[in-house]
Design an enzyme around this catalytic site. Structure first.
Site, PDB file in Angstrom:
ATOM      1  N   CYS A 185       0.836  -1.204   0.000  1.00 25.51           N
ATOM      2  CA  CYS A 185       0.000   0.000   0.000  1.00 25.51           C
ATOM      3  C   CYS A 185       0.866   1.247   0.000  1.00 25.51           C
ATOM      4  O   CYS A 185       1.779   1.373   0.824  1.00 25.51           O
ATOM      5  CB  CYS A 185      -0.922  -0.014   1.218  1.00 25.51           C
ATOM      6  SG  CYS A 185      -1.806   1.541   1.478  1.00 25.51           S
TER       7      CYS A 185
ATOM      8  N   LEU B 176       0.133   4.181   0.942  1.00 22.32           N
ATOM      9  CA  LEU B 176      -0.055   4.943   2.171  1.00 22.32           C
ATOM     10  C   LEU B 176       0.810   4.379   3.294  1.00 22.32           C
ATOM     11  O   LEU B 176       1.393   5.121   4.092  1.00 22.32           O
ATOM     12  CB  LEU B 176      -1.531   4.920   2.584  1.00 22.32           C
ATOM     13  CG  LEU B 176      -2.517   5.582   1.617  1.00 22.32           C
ATOM     14  CD1 LEU B 176      -3.949   5.317   2.064  1.00 22.32           C
ATOM     15  CD2 LEU B 176      -2.256   7.075   1.508  1.00 22.32           C
ATOM     16  N   CYS B 177       0.895   3.040   3.360  1.00 19.38           N
ATOM     17  CA  CYS B 177       1.740   2.390   4.362  1.00 19.38           C
ATOM     18  C   CYS B 177       3.212   2.669   4.084  1.00 19.38           C
ATOM     19  O   CYS B 177       4.005   2.849   5.015  1.00 19.38           O
ATOM     20  CB  CYS B 177       1.482   0.882   4.374  1.00 19.38           C
ATOM     21  SG  CYS B 177      -0.220   0.427   4.802  1.00 19.38           S
ATOM     22  N   ARG B 178       3.573   2.706   2.823  1.00 17.72           N
ATOM     23  CA  ARG B 178       4.957   3.009   2.461  1.00 17.72           C
ATOM     24  C   ARG B 178       5.318   4.436   2.842  1.00 17.72           C
ATOM     25  O   ARG B 178       6.441   4.713   3.279  1.00 17.72           O
ATOM     26  CB  ARG B 178       5.152   2.785   0.959  1.00 17.72           C
ATOM     27  CG  ARG B 178       5.094   1.312   0.567  1.00 17.72           C
ATOM     28  CD  ARG B 178       5.169   1.110  -0.930  1.00 17.72           C
ATOM     29  NE  ARG B 178       5.315  -0.308  -1.262  1.00 17.72           N
ATOM     30  CZ  ARG B 178       5.442  -0.767  -2.504  1.00 17.72           C
ATOM     31  NH1 ARG B 178       5.452   0.068  -3.523  1.00 17.72           N
ATOM     32  NH2 ARG B 178       5.567  -2.074  -2.717  1.00 17.72           N
TER      33      ARG B 178
ATOM     34  N   ALA C 243       5.807   4.399   6.624  1.00 18.72           N
ATOM     35  CA  ALA C 243       7.050   3.692   6.930  1.00 18.72           C
ATOM     36  C   ALA C 243       8.260   4.585   6.688  1.00 18.72           C
ATOM     37  O   ALA C 243       9.209   4.623   7.473  1.00 18.72           O
ATOM     38  CB  ALA C 243       7.151   2.426   6.087  1.00 18.72           C
TER      39      ALA C 243
END
Length: 232
Positions: free
Chosen positions: A90, A92-94, A97
């Protein structure tokens, strides 16, 4: 002529009926969108206790070191910052992170490690995610870091204004991703103190792309009290 005149009221009633149905459908759709953008239908997170998290069985994803251990080992001596990743592919998760990883120099000075957990390993998704995340990643097959009550955001999330704002923000910042893997169970970020100090910060994702406040992470990390080497 008379029959034509008598059919006009029927036509008008039919037209009015169709307009009423159409307006009613629009009203229902608008109401649904408005409600979807409130917190009324968002499942409330249940606080995860230290006792709940520390017994979680995690698996190392290093090829040279395949082992299973209890999560408490991660923060036993120096505490830890842990990201529960909703989906490695995803964008957004990247983005989150990458932003968490920007704190690594400060965390290193504090002696606090940065970790992440994922709920599944598909293809090279974890390896690809490692380009954005600068800490070690473990597999949480029981999904305890996503609980105790696992919360899901389904397609309703796609009509939330906040989600689209998050999409636009991450896209403008140059992040991209894919649709591989399970991405409906919401993730979060924890700052956990050393030993039995407890959970110092618990951020639960409210919607897709709801990021943790980086300053809050640092402030919580500064409260960690490292344990002596011989302290159980």
């Amino acid at each position: 002529m008379g029959s034509e005149m008598s059919s006009l009221p029927d036509l008008e009633l039919f037209t009015m009926g169709m307009w009423s149905i159409g307006l009613g459908a629009i009203g229902v759709a608008v109401t649904g969108i408005l409600l979807a953008n409130t917190d009324l239908f968002l499942s409330k997170p249940e606080t995860a206790s230290l006792e709940f998290l520390e017994t979680t069985k995690l698996k190392s994803l290093r090829e040279a070191e395949e082992r299973t251990f209890k999560a408490g080992e991660l923060w036993k001596k120096n505490g830890a910052v842990i990201m529960a990743v909703r989906r490695p592919g995803c964008f957004l998760c990247r983005e989150e992170a990458s932003e968490l990883s920007s704190l690594k120099p400060q965390l290193d000075r504090l002696g606090v490690p940065l970790y992440a957990v994922v709920k599944e390993k598909i293809g090279t998704e974890v390896e690809d995610f490692q380009h954005y995340f600068k800490g070690e990643i473990f597999l949480d097959e029981t999904k305890k870091f996503y609980g105790p009550h696992k919360r899901k955001m389904l397609l309703m999330g796609l009509i939330r204004l906040g989600v689209w704002q998050n999409f636009l923000r991450a896209w403008k910042n140059g992040y991209s991703g894919n649709l591989e893997g399970e991405g409906f169970i919401l993730g979060g970020v924890y700052v956990i103190g050393a030993g039995k100090q407890g959970v110092l910060l618990e951020h639960r994702e409210r919607e897709f792309g709801d990021k943790v406040n980086l300053q809050s992470v640092l402030e919580a990390a500064e409260k960690i009290k490292p344990q002596a080497a011989d302290t159980e």
